[in-house]
Design a protein around this motif. Structure first.
Motif, mmCIF file in Angstrom:
data_model
loop_
_atom_site.group_PDB
_atom_site.id
_atom_site.type_symbol
_atom_site.label_atom_id
_atom_site.label_comp_id
_atom_site.label_asym_id
_atom_site.label_seq_id
_atom_site.Cartn_x
_atom_site.Cartn_y
_atom_site.Cartn_z
ATOM 1 N N ALA A 227 -27.452 -27.069 11.205
ATOM 2 C CA ALA A 227 -27.977 -25.952 10.410
ATOM 3 C C ALA A 227 -28.374 -26.432 9.012
ATOM 4 N N GLU A 228 -27.519 -27.228 8.387
ATOM 5 C CA GLU A 228 -27.838 -27.756 7.050
ATOM 6 C C GLU A 228 -29.075 -28.640 7.095
ATOM 7 N N THR A 229 -29.180 -29.453 8.139
ATOM 8 C CA THR A 229 -30.320 -30.370 8.282
ATOM 9 C C THR A 229 -31.636 -29.613 8.389
ATOM 10 N N VAL A 230 -31.607 -28.452 9.057
ATOM 11 C CA VAL A 230 -32.845 -27.671 9.238
ATOM 12 C C VAL A 230 -32.922 -26.484 8.268
ATOM 13 N N ASN A 231 -32.120 -26.552 7.196
ATOM 14 C CA ASN A 231 -32.165 -25.568 6.105
ATOM 15 C C ASN A 231 -31.837 -24.135 6.522
ATOM 16 N N ILE A 232 -30.803 -23.984 7.332
ATOM 17 C CA ILE A 232 -30.315 -22.651 7.691
ATOM 18 C C ILE A 232 -28.961 -22.478 6.996
ATOM 19 N N ASP A 233 -28.866 -21.444 6.160
ATOM 20 C CA ASP A 233 -27.646 -21.266 5.375
ATOM 21 C C ASP A 233 -26.494 -20.765 6.247
ATOM 22 N N SER A 234 -25.285 -20.879 5.702
ATOM 23 C CA SER A 234 -24.079 -20.575 6.477
ATOM 24 C C SER A 234 -24.009 -19.109 6.891
ATOM 25 N N GLU A 235 -24.522 -18.208 6.055
ATOM 26 C CA GLU A 235 -24.497 -16.777 6.406
ATOM 27 C C GLU A 235 -25.389 -16.515 7.632
ATOM 28 N N LYS A 236 -26.560 -17.118 7.648
ATOM 29 C CA LYS A 236 -27.466 -16.963 8.798
ATOM 30 C C LYS A 236 -26.833 -17.576 10.042
ATOM 31 N N LEU A 237 -26.174 -18.706 9.898
ATOM 32 C CA LEU A 237 -25.490 -19.353 11.023
ATOM 33 C C LEU A 237 -24.415 -18.425 11.583
ATOM 34 N N LYS A 238 -23.631 -17.797 10.714
ATOM 35 C CA LYS A 238 -22.593 -16.858 11.170
ATOM 36 C C LYS A 238 -23.223 -15.693 11.928
ATOM 37 N N GLN A 239 -24.344 -15.175 11.426
ATOM 38 C CA GLN A 239 -25.029 -14.073 12.093
ATOM 39 C C GLN A 239 -25.500 -14.483 13.491
ATOM 40 N N ILE A 240 -26.069 -15.668 13.587
ATOM 41 C CA ILE A 240 -26.558 -16.152 14.885
ATOM 42 C C ILE A 240 -25.398 -16.301 15.859
ATOM 43 N N ASN A 241 -24.311 -16.907 15.412
ATOM 44 C CA ASN A 241 -23.175 -17.123 16.310
ATOM 45 C C ASN A 241 -22.562 -15.794 16.749
ATOM 46 N N LYS A 242 -22.454 -14.821 15.844
ATOM 47 C CA LYS A 242 -21.912 -13.512 16.214
ATOM 48 C C LYS A 242 -22.804 -12.849 17.259
ATOM 49 N N TRP A 243 -24.116 -12.924 17.058
ATOM 50 C CA TRP A 243 -25.058 -12.343 18.012
ATOM 51 C C TRP A 243 -24.904 -12.999 19.388
#
Length: 145
Positions: A109-125
């Motif tokens: 996620a960091e490598t492709v510029n996705i912030d931690s909040e967006k990552l949490k949203q994706i994983n929850k979904w």
């Protein structure tokens, strides 16, 4: 093909290989390759046009730092989001999330510029979708079929 995988047709051959390399790399991060993960890799290989022989070759020649360098080539945000989503699916396909799997997804996620909040949203979904799928199988009595 399922609408959820329409994005695959937008990927170049190199990007398809990068996606599959990242899946293979994550499978080995926890030191435990579950049967479900192997099945996932076989199925996903078909979706991405990567043969089982190519997947075996990728697994045999796995170098995390090379995979991360390749992942950095995914600069299109919609593609990056799809990559992270698929990694979340893969991480949640076995009995539990391992810390090394989580670390790998965070690194990607960091490598492709996705912030931690967006990552949490994706994983929850992803988790919600898995629960809904399993619930549907129970209700429709198709579980395990």
């Amino acid at each position: 093909m399922d609408k959820e995988y329409d994005y695959i047709s937008t990927l170049s051959a190199e990007e398809k290989r990068i996606f599959v390399e990242s899946f293979c790399c994550m499978v080995y991060t926890d030191g435990n390759v579950a049967k479900e993960e192997i099945e996932f890799l076989k199925g996903i290989g078909k979706l991405y046009g990567i043969t089982e022989q190519e997947i075996v070759s990728i697994l045999k020649n796995m170098k995390r730092e090379v995979v991360m360098e390749n992942i950095a080539k995914i600069t299109d945000r919609p593609k990056a989001l799809q990559l992270v989503k698929e990694l979340c699916y893969l991480a949640n396909s076995d009995t539990g999330l391992d810390d090394r799997e989580i670390d790998f997804i965070i690194d990607v996620a960091e490598t492709v510029n996705i912030d931690s909040e967006k990552l949490k949203q994706i994983n929850k979904w992803v988790l919600d979708k898995i629960v809904l799928q399993k619930t549907g199988e129970i209700i429709l009595e198709t579980e395990g079929k």
